[in-house]
Scaffold this active site. Structure first.
Site, PDB file in Angstrom:
ATOM      1  CB  SER A  73      -0.910   0.020   1.219  1.00  0.00           C
ATOM      2  OG  SER A  73      -1.831  -1.031   1.145  1.00  0.00           O
TER       3      SER A  73
HETATM    4  N1  SAH Z   1      -1.653  -4.581   3.943  1.00  0.00           N
HETATM    5  C1  SAH Z   1      -0.829  -4.658   2.748  1.00  0.00           C
HETATM    6  C2  SAH Z   1      -1.664  -4.514   1.504  1.00  0.00           C
HETATM    7  C3  SAH Z   1      -1.600  -5.746   0.713  1.00  0.00           C
HETATM    8  S1  SAH Z   1      -2.587  -5.762  -0.755  1.00  0.00           S
HETATM    9  C4  SAH Z   1       0.296  -3.608   2.829  1.00  0.00           C
HETATM   10  O1  SAH Z   1       0.613  -3.138   3.899  1.00  0.00           O
HETATM   11  O2  SAH Z   1       0.915  -3.292   1.824  1.00  0.00           O
HETATM   12  C5  SAH Z   1      -3.989  -6.691  -0.194  1.00  0.00           C
HETATM   13  C6  SAH Z   1      -3.757  -8.132   0.183  1.00  0.00           C
HETATM   14  O3  SAH Z   1      -5.029  -8.678   0.500  1.00  0.00           O
HETATM   15  C7  SAH Z   1      -3.178  -9.023  -0.924  1.00  0.00           C
HETATM   16  O4  SAH Z   1      -1.973  -9.580  -0.494  1.00  0.00           O
HETATM   17  C8  SAH Z   1      -4.261 -10.077  -1.132  1.00  0.00           C
HETATM   18  O5  SAH Z   1      -3.745 -11.369  -1.415  1.00  0.00           O
HETATM   19  C9  SAH Z   1      -4.985 -10.062   0.199  1.00  0.00           C
HETATM   20  N2  SAH Z   1      -6.363 -10.574   0.182  1.00  0.00           N
HETATM   21  C10 SAH Z   1      -7.323 -10.397  -0.762  1.00  0.00           C
HETATM   22  N3  SAH Z   1      -8.454 -11.028  -0.394  1.00  0.00           N
HETATM   23  C11 SAH Z   1      -8.206 -11.628   0.814  1.00  0.00           C
HETATM   24  C12 SAH Z   1      -8.977 -12.423   1.706  1.00  0.00           C
HETATM   25  N4  SAH Z   1     -10.259 -12.756   1.451  1.00  0.00           N
HETATM   26  N5  SAH Z   1      -8.393 -12.856   2.841  1.00  0.00           N
HETATM   27  C13 SAH Z   1      -7.101 -12.540   3.145  1.00  0.00           C
HETATM   28  N6  SAH Z   1      -6.325 -11.793   2.336  1.00  0.00           N
HETATM   29  C14 SAH Z   1      -6.863 -11.325   1.186  1.00  0.00           C
END
Ligand code: SAH
Length: 223
Positions: A73
């Protein structure tokens, strides 16, 4: 022979302290006011969460690829969501859905007593685990699961942060919010709106739409 990552979390060149300080100045200009959040962000080296080739861009205000079609993010959104969740008060037990590489998780570890974070793509859980170990975030537990269901055995949570966009707010997450707790979640498919849900009483939930955002989608099942 490939060179190993520089043996310092402080970083060199574009990942230096000065580059990180500029990010802090920018976050303030973008309206982030919570000093506790700002100091948590300044304590977490973002460059260790991205591939070395991208580390010179780690302190720009952009999301960056982390593999598996996912992203880390943008610093602004990490700060903004943390500020909303904290609401000026220390957090006790927080659940994050969508660990990715673990950057937001590491920031949350500075803001809450206990942090639980779940991710549906197993190699990302492993990656995040390595980063959080390197930073000695000992109050964090990671899990490989579909976060739409939350973590019922560990509920209630005084903060729940979803870092992937949901078409609707999962009922399980609403149920697992403590009374007085806050859920922050991007809602929508084409157009996404960052939404705050405050649980006022057992049955009274207050929804507030905050600002447009852009996240990868919250997907069902395991990756
Ligand atoms: N919090 C992260 C953002 C990651 S992007 C940061 O600090 O950069 C969002 C993430 O959500 C991805 O890795 C994706 O695989 C995960 N994701 C999507 N749907 C999900 C679900 N139902 N359960 C758990 N993770 C999920």
């Amino acid at each position: 022979m490939a060179l190993a990552r520089p043996p310092t979390q402080a970083g060199i060149g574009m990942t230096s302290l000065r580059t990180r300080e500029r990010m802090l100045v920018r976050l303030r200009e973008q309206g982030i006011k919570d000093e506790v959040v700002l100091s948590a962000i300044s304590a977490i080296p973002r460059h260790i969460f991205v591939d070395e080739a991208l580390s010179i861009r780690a302190y720009e205000d952009v999301s960056l690829p982390i593999g598996f079609s996912q992203t880390i993010s943008q610093p602004y959104i990490v700060a903004r969501m943390s500020e909303i969740l904290r609401n000026g008060k220390p957090l006790q037990k927080v659940l994050e859905i969508g660990t990715g590489c673990g950057y937001q998780t590491a920031v949350l570890s500075k803001l809450a007593k206990e942090v639980y974070s779940v991710e549906r793509i197993r190699p990302l859980v492993m990656k995040a685990r390595g980063h959080l170990r390197e930073l000695q975030c000992i109050n964090v537990k990671l899990g490989h699961s579909d976060g739409s269901m939350g973590l019922p055995d560990l509920a209630p949570f005084d903060g729940i942060m979803v870092t992937a966009a949901a078409s609707h707010i999962p009922q399980d997450l609403l149920d697992q919010l403590a009374i007085g707790g806050r859920l922050v979640i991007p809602v929508g498919t084409e157009e996404q709106v960052l939404t705050l849900v405050e649980r006022k009483t057992e049955k009274d939930y207050r929804h507030t739409k905050l600002e447009p955002v852009k996240f990868v989608p919250l997907l069902g099942g395991l990756g």
